[in-house]
Design an enzyme around this catalytic site. Structure first.
Site, PDB file in Angstrom:
ATOM      1  N   LEU A  44       4.804  -1.853   2.633  1.00 25.01           N
ATOM      2  CA  LEU A  44       4.206  -0.908   3.382  1.00 25.01           C
ATOM      3  C   LEU A  44       2.718  -0.933   3.315  1.00 25.01           C
ATOM      4  CD1 LEU A  44       4.031   2.022   4.747  1.00 25.01           C
ATOM      5  CD2 LEU A  44       3.987   3.100   2.437  1.00 25.01           C
ATOM      6  N   SER A  45       1.878  -1.059   4.553  1.00 27.30           N
ATOM      7  CA  SER A  45       0.559  -1.153   4.633  1.00 27.30           C
ATOM      8  C   SER A  45      -0.172  -2.679   3.806  1.00 27.30           C
ATOM      9  CB  SER A  45       0.092   0.116   4.086  1.00 27.30           C
ATOM     10  OG  SER A  45      -1.543  -0.061   4.446  1.00 27.30           O
ATOM     11  N   TRP A  46      -0.904  -2.309   2.714  1.00 25.24           N
ATOM     12  CA  TRP A  46      -1.111  -3.424   2.113  1.00 25.24           C
ATOM     13  C   TRP A  46      -0.084  -4.262   1.478  1.00 25.24           C
ATOM     14  CZ3 TRP A  46      -0.881  -5.079  -2.949  1.00 25.24           C
ATOM     15  CH2 TRP A  46      -1.742  -5.943  -3.692  1.00 25.24           C
TER      16      TRP A  46
ATOM     17  N   GLY B 171       2.515  -4.578   2.790  1.00 24.49           N
ATOM     18  CA  GLY B 171       3.104  -5.379   3.840  1.00 24.49           C
ATOM     19  C   GLY B 171       2.500  -6.945   4.060  1.00 24.49           C
TER      20      GLY B 171
ATOM     21  N   HIS C 113       0.630   6.257   9.686  1.00 23.46           N
ATOM     22  CA  HIS C 113       0.546   5.241   8.861  1.00 23.46           C
ATOM     23  C   HIS C 113       1.598   5.480   7.515  1.00 23.46           C
ATOM     24  CE1 HIS C 113      -1.423   1.600   7.165  1.00 23.46           C
ATOM     25  NE2 HIS C 113      -1.570   2.370   6.000  1.00 23.46           N
TER      26      HIS C 113
END
Length: 271
Positions: A103-105, A107, A251
């Site tokens: 997820l996000s970072w 990812g 997000h």
């Protein structure tokens, strides 16, 4: 037929790659799924997602150095090192082949792990993420709020910025987001947060995406102020075996709207 109940959860500290890493393992069957979290967050933040995943699935979560219960790294690190460290961690757990979700970072870490471990990573799920320093960025007024971990320490501040920062369901669940951050064992250190920022500032997956051969699911929200949805389309073009799932959220809808997105992940993993 009665619904299955989640397996036992084991929490421990494991030495891996020169770090002392806090780990949570929910025991189940089949190919385990490893969850890589967003910047600054400890693994408790992922509780809503884990609750919606198949209760019979083994779920592995961990705090990267300097977040949650994992001590700060003595020196800054990059994603190639973290991916190697994660491999060592899985070996210490006696785990072989896994599916990896970031997820996000996280990812970015998931992409790097899949690239470095083509035989160990079966499937890859990239959520609300991009290609690192070479991507289409969000608006500077939004990104500047990401430069400090204040939102993890100050619930009033977290609630005040949640809608603008995360978009999607966070716009109407501001207080829920703030309370979720309070569930963390520790909000993480400023040094640890800085290390994570530095890791992202010098990394890109653009040259390596064509070499990632795993089946990949990309999940992106149309209302994501941090990672504009165009980045998901770029990754879809470059990844050889990618499927793109678009939703109307933001997000962190993987957490705030897990009831909608968890089944998408389960379908991908089991087909």
């Amino acid at each position: 037929m009665t619904a299955a109940h989640p397996g036992p959860v084991e929490e421990s500290y494991i030495a891996a790659g020169g770090q002392r890493i806090r780990v949570s393992v929910r025991r189940g069957t089949g190919v385990p799924v490893v969850l890589c979290n967003g910047i600054g967050a400890s693994y408790e933040v992922l509780d809503p997602l884990v609750a919606q995943l198949d209760p019979d699935t083994t779920v592995i979560r961990f705090d990267v150095p300097g977040t949650g219960g994992s001590p700060v790294s003595l020196v800054p690190y990059g994603f190639p090192y973290l991916a190697w460290m994660l491999g060592r961690l899985l070996t210490r757990l006696g785990v072989g082949v896994v599916d990896v979700l970031g997820l996000s970072w996280g990812g970015a870490l998931a992409q790097q792990f899949a690239f470095q471990n083509p035989r160990r990573c079966r499937r890859l799920v990239i959520v609300a993420s991009g290609t690192g320093m070479l991507m289409i960025p969000g608006h500077p007024q939004i990104l500047v709020k990401m430069l400090t971990p204040r939102r993890f320490r100050d619930p009033d501040y977290a609630a005040s910025i949640a809608g603008d920062l995360y978009g999607g369901t966070a716009r109407t669940q501001k207080d829920d987001v703030a309370q979720l951050f309070l569930k963390q064992l520790h909000p993480g250190s400023k040094i640890g947060y800085t290390h994570q920022l530095l890791a992202g500032s010098v990394w890109t997956s653009l040259p390596t995406l064509p070499a990632i051969r795993q089946r990949t699911l990309i999940i992106a929200g149309a209302d994501d102020p941090i990672i504009p949805v165009v980045n998901a389309h770029i990754m879809k073009t470059l990844l050889p075996h990618a499927t793109l799932h678009l939703h109307d959220g933001g997000h962190i809808d993987l957490i705030t709207n897990a009831t909608e997105l968890a089944p998408v992940i389960e379908t991908f993993r089991h087909t």
